[in-house]
Design a protein around this motif. Sequence first.
Motif, PDB file in Angstrom:
ATOM      1  N   THR A 125      40.444  32.605  29.268  1.00  0.00           N
ATOM      2  CA  THR A 125      41.133  33.271  30.372  1.00  0.00           C
ATOM      3  C   THR A 125      40.248  34.338  30.998  1.00  0.00           C
ATOM      4  N   THR A 184      38.822  34.448  34.775  1.00  0.00           N
ATOM      5  CA  THR A 184      39.026  35.644  35.588  1.00  0.00           C
ATOM      6  C   THR A 184      37.706  36.149  36.156  1.00  0.00           C
ATOM      7  N   VAL A 201      45.445  29.288  37.892  1.00  0.00           N
ATOM      8  CA  VAL A 201      44.797  30.591  37.688  1.00  0.00           C
ATOM      9  C   VAL A 201      44.959  31.495  38.909  1.00  0.00           C
ATOM     10  N   TRP A 255      47.673  34.191  38.737  1.00  0.00           N
ATOM     11  CA  TRP A 255      47.282  35.281  37.836  1.00  0.00           C
ATOM     12  C   TRP A 255      46.275  36.202  38.520  1.00  0.00           C
ATOM     13  N   ILE A 256      45.306  35.621  39.194  1.00  0.00           N
ATOM     14  CA  ILE A 256      44.278  36.406  39.879  1.00  0.00           C
ATOM     15  C   ILE A 256      44.902  37.256  40.978  1.00  0.00           C
ATOM     16  N   LEU A 261      46.560  40.260  39.413  1.00  0.00           N
ATOM     17  CA  LEU A 261      45.590  41.223  38.900  1.00  0.00           C
ATOM     18  C   LEU A 261      44.866  41.953  40.023  1.00  0.00           C
TER      19      LEU A 261
END
Length: 222
Positions: free
Chosen positions: A46, A50, A203, A206-207, A210
């Motif tokens: 992960t 990232t 992903v 999630w990015i 963040l």
Amino acid sequence: MAHLDLEKPLLERNDRLAAENKKLTDDAGVFMVDLMASPGAGKTSTILATIEALRESYRIAVIEGDIASDVDSQTIKSKGITAVQINTGGACHLESDMIARALGVLDVEALDLIIIENVGNLVCPTDFYLGEDAKVMILSVPEGDDKPLKYPGIFQISDAIILNKVDTTPVFDFDREAFLSSVQGLNPTAPVFEIAATTGQGVESWIDWLTARVDKKKKPLR
């Protein structure tokens, strides 16, 4: 008979040092995220996903926590990213004094994002504030959909939850709806990101989560 509470002073000292860590990163405008998971859930994969998504836009460093070895930190360094290794020598979690020493090695002012990879454990890390801006818990599909019921604490204190290895769902008896229902009952405000870190599936969400938080804390370059 008098009882000596050893846990309270330990946690009080930890929280005091954690506050100092938080002030250091706050002053520098650096977002620090603590990734927690059991061994094999995919913390490192992960982190690599990232890094791949953010390396052109943000200055990143990683603090790697392990009981022993520097395998993961060497993997991160091979990607051209600064990594500091912490070996706990048997302790099942990171503590704020360990993070303080790692921050002392890093050029914090030259960073935008610090990713902490905590020791693989679903219990101990829940009690120790490190000075992070967010705690994120990673569970992988092969571990089973019942983990929120068995380890509620780590789900309750997480700001976001990543369900990793979703590409393996057809192979394992994983009840997605039961998992999401359990998480919702424990922590209704935490978003759940369903990803496959090694393939990039999912992903992006999630990015986005963040980067919104990194951007909010980041100081303008002078």
